[in-house]
Design a protein around this motif. Structure first.
Motif, PDB file in Angstrom:
ATOM      1  N   SER A   1       0.662  -1.186   0.023  1.00  0.00           N
ATOM      2  CA  SER A   1      -0.035  -0.111  -0.328  1.00  0.00           C
ATOM      3  C   SER A   1       1.009   1.191  -0.102  1.00  0.00           C
ATOM      4  CB  SER A   1      -0.637   0.094   1.277  1.00  0.00           C
ATOM      5  OG  SER A   1      -1.611   1.148   1.435  1.00  0.00           O
ATOM      6  N   ASP A   2       0.505   2.067  -0.902  1.00  0.00           N
ATOM      7  CA  ASP A   2       1.283   3.459  -0.877  1.00  0.00           C
ATOM      8  C   ASP A   2       1.423   4.046   0.430  1.00  0.00           C
ATOM      9  OD1 ASP A   2       1.978   2.926  -3.584  1.00  0.00           O
ATOM     10  OD2 ASP A   2       0.428   4.174  -4.379  1.00  0.00           O
ATOM     11  N   ALA A   3      -0.038   4.326   0.750  1.00  0.00           N
ATOM     12  CA  ALA A   3      -0.090   4.885   2.301  1.00  0.00           C
ATOM     13  C   ALA A   3       0.877   4.176   3.372  1.00  0.00           C
ATOM     14  CB  ALA A   3      -1.557   5.164   2.614  1.00  0.00           C
TER      15      ALA A   3
ATOM     16  N   TYR B   1      10.903   8.990  -4.008  1.00  0.00           N
ATOM     17  CA  TYR B   1       9.489   9.439  -4.274  1.00  0.00           C
ATOM     18  C   TYR B   1       9.716  10.947  -4.907  1.00  0.00           C
ATOM     19  CZ  TYR B   1       7.922   5.673  -1.198  1.00  0.00           C
ATOM     20  OH  TYR B   1       7.522   4.443  -0.695  1.00  0.00           O
ATOM     21  N   THR B   2       8.933  11.453  -5.743  1.00  0.00           N
ATOM     22  CA  THR B   2       8.555  12.522  -6.284  1.00  0.00           C
ATOM     23  C   THR B   2       7.730  13.387  -5.419  1.00  0.00           C
ATOM     24  OG1 THR B   2       7.052  12.175  -7.738  1.00  0.00           O
ATOM     25  CG2 THR B   2       9.112  11.802  -8.500  1.00  0.00           C
TER      26      THR B   2
ATOM     27  N   VAL C   1       2.199  13.868  -2.618  1.00  0.00           N
ATOM     28  CA  VAL C   1       0.909  14.345  -2.736  1.00  0.00           C
ATOM     29  C   VAL C   1       0.037  13.529  -2.688  1.00  0.00           C
ATOM     30  CG1 VAL C   1      -0.785  15.980  -3.832  1.00  0.00           C
ATOM     31  CG2 VAL C   1       1.530  16.709  -3.630  1.00  0.00           C
ATOM     32  N   ALA C   2       0.185  12.585  -3.667  1.00  0.00           N
ATOM     33  CA  ALA C   2      -1.179  11.400  -3.508  1.00  0.00           C
ATOM     34  C   ALA C   2      -1.075  10.610  -2.319  1.00  0.00           C
ATOM     35  CB  ALA C   2      -0.841  10.501  -4.781  1.00  0.00           C
ATOM     36  N   MET C   3       0.219  10.439  -1.695  1.00  0.00           N
ATOM     37  CA  MET C   3       0.169   9.436  -0.545  1.00  0.00           C
ATOM     38  C   MET C   3      -0.391  10.385   0.579  1.00  0.00           C
ATOM     39  SD  MET C   3       3.440   7.132  -1.105  1.00  0.00           S
ATOM     40  CE  MET C   3       4.591   8.589  -1.206  1.00  0.00           C
ATOM     41  N   TYR C   4      -0.045  11.660   0.769  1.00  0.00           N
ATOM     42  CA  TYR C   4      -0.640  12.593   1.926  1.00  0.00           C
ATOM     43  C   TYR C   4      -2.103  12.401   1.975  1.00  0.00           C
ATOM     44  CZ  TYR C   4       3.912  14.625   1.765  1.00  0.00           C
ATOM     45  OH  TYR C   4       5.283  15.024   2.046  1.00  0.00           O
TER      46      TYR C   4
ATOM     47  N   THR D   1      -4.067  17.891   4.662  1.00  0.00           N
ATOM     48  CA  THR D   1      -3.112  17.993   3.779  1.00  0.00           C
ATOM     49  C   THR D   1      -2.534  19.200   2.966  1.00  0.00           C
ATOM     50  OG1 THR D   1      -4.739  17.855   1.856  1.00  0.00           O
ATOM     51  CG2 THR D   1      -3.961  15.694   2.829  1.00  0.00           C
ATOM     52  N   SER D   2      -3.101  20.316   3.793  1.00  0.00           N
ATOM     53  CA  SER D   2      -2.626  21.620   3.250  1.00  0.00           C
ATOM     54  C   SER D   2      -1.291  21.832   3.854  1.00  0.00           C
ATOM     55  CB  SER D   2      -3.560  22.745   3.954  1.00  0.00           C
ATOM     56  OG  SER D   2      -2.957  23.941   3.759  1.00  0.00           O
ATOM     57  N   ARG D   3      -0.473  22.260   2.840  1.00  0.00           N
ATOM     58  CA  ARG D   3       0.988  22.603   3.404  1.00  0.00           C
ATOM     59  C   ARG D   3       1.141  23.977   3.969  1.00  0.00           C
ATOM     60  NH1 ARG D   3       4.075  19.366  -0.224  1.00  0.00           N
ATOM     61  NH2 ARG D   3       5.762  20.512   0.011  1.00  0.00           N
TER      62      ARG D   3
END
Length: 710
Positions: A584-586, A641-642, A647-650, A662-664
């Protein structure tokens, strides 16, 4: 023979033929002599008999008009033997008859002067015909002169060619039931020397028949090209005007589903399939073996080739699923979305078992279903789109010495997983960029043999079912008489699969509601136990197939331990669920963060007061990990990781409740001159992946007892 002499002989022959052509062209209309008594024969039914006495028609025709070809016919006479008189065409397609044995009043059904020769475009030699003329509408075929004429009036006619045509059948051949196919004309060509049959596609009809009259062919000649072109059109028009029919033939491999009648029928060779507009004849290379005894022999031997019976049963069940995937999807709405991987060390029998299971129903084209795992992505799509049903095998994924080779294996595995998951072969650009090809459906399955599966993402892992060949489960090659029997007798598996398909044909017709309801009940039972969604789809289909398989075995007289086989499937699903969590990516991101903190790559202060600028973050009063985004993504970048990956995993961590936003720019350090932004992770970010959400699957046998739906 010298080259000069040969050249002179060829030139002389060409000059003589051209002289004959000029004479024929100048003589556009031919007046019949008053003293000539040709018998005009109109095609009428029930002709009792025609003269068959010897006459010099053939010899005269060759000497007067085709001297250049005399040597060709002499060689045919010399080579004529008993085998040339055999009917070499299957009764299911077309047949050749004796010369002038039957005549009818329909040009579509004319069988005039057919020599017993194979359809190889060669013309039989030394065949005698009566001196009659056959009238074909505005055209007539003169046996005395060996020529086709167009009659302008009662006393004038124009020579067109030295051969005549009859369309015997019009066939539409489809490879998909719901789309039009190619239309083919079965054309009988009559010449002074005999007849031959040709199958010509509709769009090549005129060009092909005009081509055979070119000077490169010494047998057939066209005298009047414009009239011949009109004649070709009239032959087709007369076929339909005389009540000609178009028959439908299917070159389909696998199941045919009729939405109008809601019936499923398997397309065995030489069978008829009922469709809404009538019936269709099946032409393929899949023969049906109707022998329960052979089917029982196969299963008896198969279950003895390894000590691990459950491993063999699981592999066989997957194979049976691939052969009923289309009707199962039509009834339940569920596709077979998973490939099965035979995983284990070398010499454990993975490829041997895959060979056995891929040979059913296609012994004559076995290589169309078994491939080494060394093709390209494009070749994989082409292979799976060839028939679109059944079982395909991709053999031998192993550790590669070069990193690029291993990456290629990953891409090919991803391609297979996407095709199975989507159920279609993606369309691609046509040749010369002329639009897109039609996307092809795929309703089959794939077995992959591998030492280690090179999976890199959860999407692909969720579409793989791992059947492990450990030391206790390997296939013994030494003195294994059962394995030898199955390898040398592929007809046993043919009979087994034929019996299974016939059995399921009846179930799809009689118990389709029972099958549909049981599938959804099993799916919900697995889903409630938090099994991964894609595994729920495979598990419910596998367990449902097992239910029918046990009944099928009872009909064969073989007893299967249903409870043991069911538990083995559940064990595979549990192990696969764990593999999915690992990929799983997460979870991969969460595990990477935890490892970085534990190893000191991301130094975290115990509290805010202990935080310093050389640290990556701190633990707040609620136990959450506040980690500076820049420091975190530096570690992730070092691990490949790019920023887009992150972003997708967050988002996935946020959906799991491990990240509060997920806001930076949601959180910012309040101490020091530099105030970096940070993410706030839940304390469970440090938990072990393998310990989270463990499952222990159970399925009550009572769920399989369903009555009242048949």
């Amino acid at each position: 023979m010298s080259e000069t002499l040969l050249t002179k002989m060829l030139q002389k022959g060409i000059e003589k033929k051209e002289e004959w052509r000029r004479n024929s062209a100048n003589k556009t209309a031919e007046q019949l002599q008053p003293g000539q008594k040709n018998t005009t024969f109109s095609i009428v039914p029930n002709t009792t008999g025609l003269l068959t006495a010897n006459n010099p028609v053939v010899k005269t025709y060759i000497e007067n008009k085709h001297k250049v070809t005399k040597g060709y016919f002499d060689s045919l006479k010399a080579s004529t033997n008993a085998t040339a008189k055999m009917n070499l065409i299957k009764p299911s397609n077309t047949s050749l008859t004796n010369p002038l044995s039957t005549t009818t009043d329909s040009i579509a059904n004319t069988t005039t002067a057919v020599a017993l020769i194979p359809p190889s475009n060669k013309v039989a030699a030394n065949v005698q015909y009566p001196g009659v003329t056959i009238q074909l509408g505005d055209y007539e075929w003169d046996y005395q002169r060996g020529a086709l004429y167009y009659r302008k009036s009662s006393d004038k006619r124009i020579e067109i060619a030295n051969f005549a045509l009859v369309i015997q059948r019009v066939i539409e051949i489809r490879d998909r039931l719901d789309s039009p196919g190619e239309i083919t004309y079965q054309v009988q060509i009559t010449h002074a020397q005999g007849c031959t049959l040709r199958g010509i596609s509709e769009n090549r009809y005129k060009s092909e028949l005009t081509k055979i009259g070119e000077t490169i062919n010494p047998i057939f000649n066209i005298v009047h090209k414009s009239l011949f072109d009109r004649y070709l059109s009239d032959v087709v028009a007369q076929y339909w005007a005389q009540g000609g029919q178009k028959s439908l033939e299917l070159s389909i491999h696998g199941w045919i589903y009729s939405s109008a009648t809601h019936t499923c029928q398997y397309a065995f060779n030489n069978t008829y399939v009922q469709i809404p507009v009538g019936t269709a004849y099946v032409i393929n290379d899949v023969e049906k073996e109707s022998s329960p005894g052979m089917a029982r022999t196969f299963l008896d031997s198969y279950l003895r080739i390894s000590k691990n019976v459950n491993l063999l049963l699981t592999a066989l069940l997957y194979t049976l699923q691939t052969h009923i995937a289309l009707p199962y999807k039509k009834i339940t709405g569920q596709r077979l979305q998973s490939a099965m991987v035979f995983q284990g060390e070398t010499q454990h029998g993975k490829s041997v078992l895959a060979h056995l299971l891929s040979r059913g129903l296609q012994n004559k084209c076995h290589n169309d279903y078994f491939y080494k795992f060394d093709g390209t992505n494009a070749s994989i799509s082409h292979i799976l789109g060839k028939h679109g049903q059944g079982l395909y095998v991709f053999d031998d994924i192993y550790r590669k010495a070069q990193a690029d080779d291993s990456r290629s294996d990953v891409e090919k595995l991803n391609t297979i997983a996407r095709i199975l998951g989507d159920g279609i072969i993606a369309s691609k650009m046509k040749r010369f960029g002329n639009g897109l090809e039609d996307a092809k459906p795929f309703d089959g399955g794939v077995i992959i043999t591998a030492e280690l599966s090179p999976v890199e993402n959860e999407s692909t892992q969720g579409r793989l079912i791992i059947n492990k060949f450990d030391r206790a489960a390997h296939i013994d090659f030494d003195s294994n008489q059962d394995l030898t029997l199955l390898q040398t007798s592929p007809e046993l598996f043919d009979a087994f699969l034929s019996s299974w398909i016939s059995f399921m044909e009846a179930q799809f017709k009689q118990a389709h509601m029972d099958l549909k309801d049981r599938h959804h009940i099993l799916y919900q039972a697995l889903q409630k136990q938090k099994l991964h969604t894609r595994l729920c789809a495979y598990g419910s289909m596998a367990l449902n197939t097992l239910y029918f398989f046990v009944q099928f075995c009872e009909e064969l007289g073989i007893s299967i331990d249903f409870t043991s086989a069911k538990q083995h499937i559940l064990n595979i699903l549990q192990a696969q669920h764990l593999e999915y969590r690992r990929h799983s990516d997460a979870d991969a991101l969460r595990e990477l963060i935890a490892d970085a903190i534990n190893c000191g790559h991301l130094p975290i202060a115990d509290n805010k007061e202990s935080y310093s600028r050389n640290m990556a973050g701190y633990i707040d009063n609620e136990g959450h990990y506040c980690i500076i985004i820049a420091r975190l993504e530096e570690i992730l970048r070092q691990n490949g990781y790019t920023k887009n990956d992150c972003v997708a995993m967050y988002e996935k961590l946020f959906n799991q409740g491990l990240l509060d936003s997920t806001s930076r720019t949601s959180h910012r350090m309040s101490c020091g001159n530099q105030r970096p932004y940070y993410f706030r992770f839940a304390p469970s970010i440090m938990e072990n992946v393998e310990d989270r959400n463990p499952i222990q699957l159970t399925i009550d046998n009572a769920l399989f007892v369903m009555k009242g739906h048949n």
